[in-house]
Structure formats: C-alpha cells, structure tokens
Scaffold this active site. Structure first.
Site, PDB file in Angstrom:
ATOM      1  N   ASP A  11      37.217  25.758  10.670  1.00 50.10           N
ATOM      2  CA  ASP A  11      37.627  25.936  12.068  1.00 50.10           C
ATOM      3  C   ASP A  11      37.462  27.423  12.388  1.00 50.10           C
ATOM      4  O   ASP A  11      37.177  28.233  11.501  1.00 50.10           O
ATOM      5  CB  ASP A  11      39.094  25.503  12.242  1.00 50.10           C
ATOM      6  CG  ASP A  11      39.584  25.662  13.681  1.00 50.10           C
ATOM      7  OD1 ASP A  11      38.808  25.382  14.608  1.00 50.10           O
ATOM      8  OD2 ASP A  11      40.745  26.082  13.881  1.00 50.10           O
ATOM      9  N   SER A  12      37.726  27.775  13.646  1.00 57.05           N
ATOM     10  CA  SER A  12      37.688  29.186  14.005  1.00 57.05           C
ATOM     11  C   SER A  12      38.898  29.929  13.430  1.00 57.05           C
ATOM     12  O   SER A  12      38.864  31.136  13.278  1.00 57.05           O
ATOM     13  CB  SER A  12      37.689  29.328  15.525  1.00 57.05           C
ATOM     14  OG  SER A  12      38.842  28.709  16.052  1.00 57.05           O
ATOM     15  N   CYS A  74      37.235  21.442  14.124  1.00 56.26           N
ATOM     16  CA  CYS A  74      37.253  22.217  15.362  1.00 56.26           C
ATOM     17  C   CYS A  74      36.575  21.357  16.418  1.00 56.26           C
ATOM     18  O   CYS A  74      35.432  20.912  16.222  1.00 56.26           O
ATOM     19  CB  CYS A  74      36.470  23.514  15.121  1.00 56.26           C
ATOM     20  SG  CYS A  74      36.119  24.446  16.613  1.00 56.26           S
ATOM     21  N   GLU A 155      47.132  30.943  17.875  1.00 57.05           N
ATOM     22  CA  GLU A 155      46.628  31.657  16.709  1.00 57.05           C
ATOM     23  C   GLU A 155      47.495  32.874  16.406  1.00 57.05           C
ATOM     24  O   GLU A 155      47.786  33.183  15.274  1.00 57.05           O
ATOM     25  CB  GLU A 155      45.184  32.094  16.972  1.00 57.05           C
ATOM     26  CG  GLU A 155      44.470  32.696  15.794  1.00 57.05           C
ATOM     27  CD  GLU A 155      44.017  31.677  14.745  1.00 57.05           C
ATOM     28  OE1 GLU A 155      43.804  30.500  15.095  1.00 57.05           O
ATOM     29  OE2 GLU A 155      43.917  32.062  13.570  1.00 57.05           O
ATOM     30  N   CYS A 186      41.875  19.912  20.790  1.00 56.98           N
ATOM     31  CA  CYS A 186      41.705  21.183  20.070  1.00 56.98           C
ATOM     32  C   CYS A 186      42.647  21.102  18.878  1.00 56.98           C
ATOM     33  O   CYS A 186      43.812  20.706  19.029  1.00 56.98           O
ATOM     34  CB  CYS A 186      42.079  22.362  20.971  1.00 56.98           C
ATOM     35  SG  CYS A 186      42.152  23.947  20.099  1.00 56.98           S
ATOM     36  N   HIS A 188      44.124  23.289  17.303  1.00 57.42           N
ATOM     37  CA  HIS A 188      45.284  24.194  17.349  1.00 57.42           C
ATOM     38  C   HIS A 188      46.490  23.508  18.012  1.00 57.42           C
ATOM     39  O   HIS A 188      47.633  23.886  17.770  1.00 57.42           O
ATOM     40  CB  HIS A 188      44.960  25.454  18.159  1.00 57.42           C
ATOM     41  CG  HIS A 188      44.182  26.500  17.409  1.00 57.42           C
ATOM     42  ND1 HIS A 188      42.852  26.337  17.081  1.00 57.42           N
ATOM     43  CD2 HIS A 188      44.552  27.718  16.930  1.00 57.42           C
ATOM     44  CE1 HIS A 188      42.426  27.422  16.439  1.00 57.42           C
ATOM     45  NE2 HIS A 188      43.438  28.276  16.336  1.00 57.42           N
TER      46      HIS A 188
HETATM   47  N1  DGL Z   1      40.578  24.773  16.994  1.00 54.89           N
HETATM   48  C1  DGL Z   1      39.351  24.801  17.692  1.00 54.89           C
HETATM   49  C2  DGL Z   1      39.065  23.589  18.518  1.00 54.89           C
HETATM   50  O1  DGL Z   1      39.501  22.531  18.124  1.00 54.89           O
HETATM   51  C3  DGL Z   1      38.883  26.104  18.234  1.00 54.89           C
HETATM   52  C4  DGL Z   1      39.720  26.832  19.204  1.00 54.89           C
HETATM   53  C5  DGL Z   1      39.003  28.117  19.559  1.00 54.89           C
HETATM   54  O2  DGL Z   1      38.667  28.868  18.638  1.00 54.89           O
HETATM   55  O3  DGL Z   1      38.739  28.322  20.753  1.00 54.89           O
HETATM   56  O4  DGL Z   1      38.376  23.624  19.510  1.00 54.89           O
END
Ligand code: DGL
Length: 268
Positions: A11-12, A74, A155, A186, A188
């Site tokens: 993931d990011s 992600c 984050e 997402c 997150h």
């Molecule tokens: N967790 C990621 C997603 O599901 C990336 C969020 C990001 O880095 O913008 O899109």
C-alpha cells in the site's frame, strides 16, 4: 511457486496494514512481506502513470522476495494499476486486489439497493466500483464521493480528523443521501470505521475488503496447493520507503510481536 513462500502485501502507507492484519487472522501460518510506500503517499492524488510506476517497482521488489501471492492492498493502485500488474507478474505469483472481494459480496446480497462509495480521487475518478457493480447488478444505485483528505490525515493519526468534523462533513454530502450501505473504498478507512458507524448510528451497512479478502486469498491458495501447512512461528517483514514513527506505531498495534521493520530504498 512454493507453499512456504511469503505473501506480499503493499500500500502507500499504513492502510494496507488493515489488510495484512485480516490476512494474518485467516491465514496464521503464512509469512507476510509488507511494503508501505510512505515516500510517495498519498497515492490517491497522483497521476495514473505515477501510481502504475510505483506499483510496478514494488511488485518487482516483492517478486524478488519470491512471494507466491501478492495483494494490492490499496484501492487506488487496484483501480488504476491492476491490469499492468497482472501483465508484469504473469505466472510468477497469484495476484489479488481489494476491489473484487467487495464486488463479489455486493453481488451476492439482495438487500443492497443503494450503495455509497468513498475513496481517493484516483479510485473515485476511475469509477471502478460503479462499473463493476452495474455490470453485474443494474438494480443497484451506486453513488460515489471522493474524500481526498482522509488517507493523509489517518496516516498521520491527525487529531484534526476527530475534532473538526471532517469525516462527518464528507458523509453529510448530498451524494450519499439515502444510501443503505457504504463501501470503504480505501484501505485506510477501516481505521476510522467506528467514527463512520457512529455517524450513521449503525443504520448503514459498512462494507470493506478486509472482511472478505482473507477468505478469497485462502480459497485461491488452496485451489493452487499453495497453503502453508507448516505451523512455524514466522517473523513478518515490513518495509517502508520512508521511515515514519506512526508507521512503526501502527505496525506494532496490528502485529504486537514478531515483526521486523526496515527502510528500503527501492526507487533509486
Ligand atoms: N490506502 C490506499 C487506498 O486504498 C491509498 C491512499 C492514498 O495513499 O491516497 O486507496
């Protein structure tokens, strides 16, 4: 491919840890190699080309680590880089994204009539959820809303997120009026699921890949004779492109023991 090889997850940043945690719960025998691209976070505001480029570099890294399966944990990368990744990996590993398990769940549910989707700019502009859902189920209305500030605030574990009503003001948007369910598009967002549930007073079903991904991965590993049968206590490896304290804190929260966290410069 070998059954004792690790599962790669990326993931990011910390979002994919929600996925890694779900995998570890369903598949405790599997060794995990995680890559968090904290140097390039947030992915959701980047161009498609950049997200694809970062994803392919991480895939190369995970293939070098001999991963038998790779999970794109992600949504942004799943939405815009999945096809490129499949081409790159060919038959070297099984590939999973975080969108298909959600689509499969929704397709199997007759009570869902109007589903909302929140996600990053990249995910929402790709319109991937609506396209997939309406290909299978024309009877479901899909209303999407980009919520671009959320991933970065989560984050950083930013207090503003809880104090200033940012989540609530997104959810109050007219696009999400009258939904019966909401996709957390997402990885997150499960970290703020409590807050979202509180907003809806539990009257809207919250749908997120972490509830289904473990079982999809288990099923595929089994079909391919790749389930690790050995019950060894593995050390999981976590790599980041830029070391952050919050990443370490969150990793320990999800994996209290047996972790190794290192910074790895794979982009130079
Ligand atoms: N967790 C990621 C997603 O599901 C990336 C969020 C990001 O880095 O913008 O899109």
């Amino acid at each position: 491919m070998n059954a004792e090889a690790p599962i790669g997850i990326f993931d990011s940043g910390i979002g994919g840890l929600t996925v890694a945690h779900a995998i570890n719960k369903v598949l405790p025998n599997e060794k995990i190699i995680y890559f968090g691209d904290t140097q390039h976070l947030p992915y959701g505001n980047k161009s498609i080309e950049k997200i694809q480029k970062y994803s392919i570099t991480i895939i190369d890294f995970l293939l070098k680590k001999q991963c038998k399966a790779i999970i794109i944990a992600c949504n942004s990368a799943s939405a815009v880089a999945y096809q490129k990744i499949i081409k790159k990996v060919e038959n070297q590993a099984l590939i999973f994204n975080v969108i298909h398990p959600v689509i499969n769940y929704i397709n199997s549910q007759t009570h869902i009539q109007h589903v909302g989707v929140i996600g990053t700019n990249a995910t929402i502009s790709s319109d991937i959820y609506r396209t997939h859902i309406n290909t299978l189920r024309k009877d479901i209305t899909v209303s999407s809303l980009a919520t671009p500030l959320l991933a970065s605030l989560i984050e950083e574990d930013n207090k503003i997120l809880y104090q200033k009503g940012i989540v609530e003001s997104y959810l109050e948007n007219h696009k999400l009026k009258n939904i019966d369910s909401l996709i957390l598009g997402c990885t997150h967002y499960p970290l703020i699921e409590k807050q979202i549930n509180h907003f809806y007073d539990k009257k809207v079903e919250i749908i997120s890949a972490i509830k289904y991904i473990g079982h999809s991965v288990k099923k595929m590993l089994k079909q391919n004779n790749l389930l690790n049968q050995k019950n060894t206590k593995h050390k999981h490896y976590f790599y980041v492109s830029d070391y952050t304290e919050n990443f370490q804190k969150k990793t320990k929260l999800f994996f209290p023991k047996s972790i190794i966290l290192e910074q790895e410069n794979i982009f130079s």
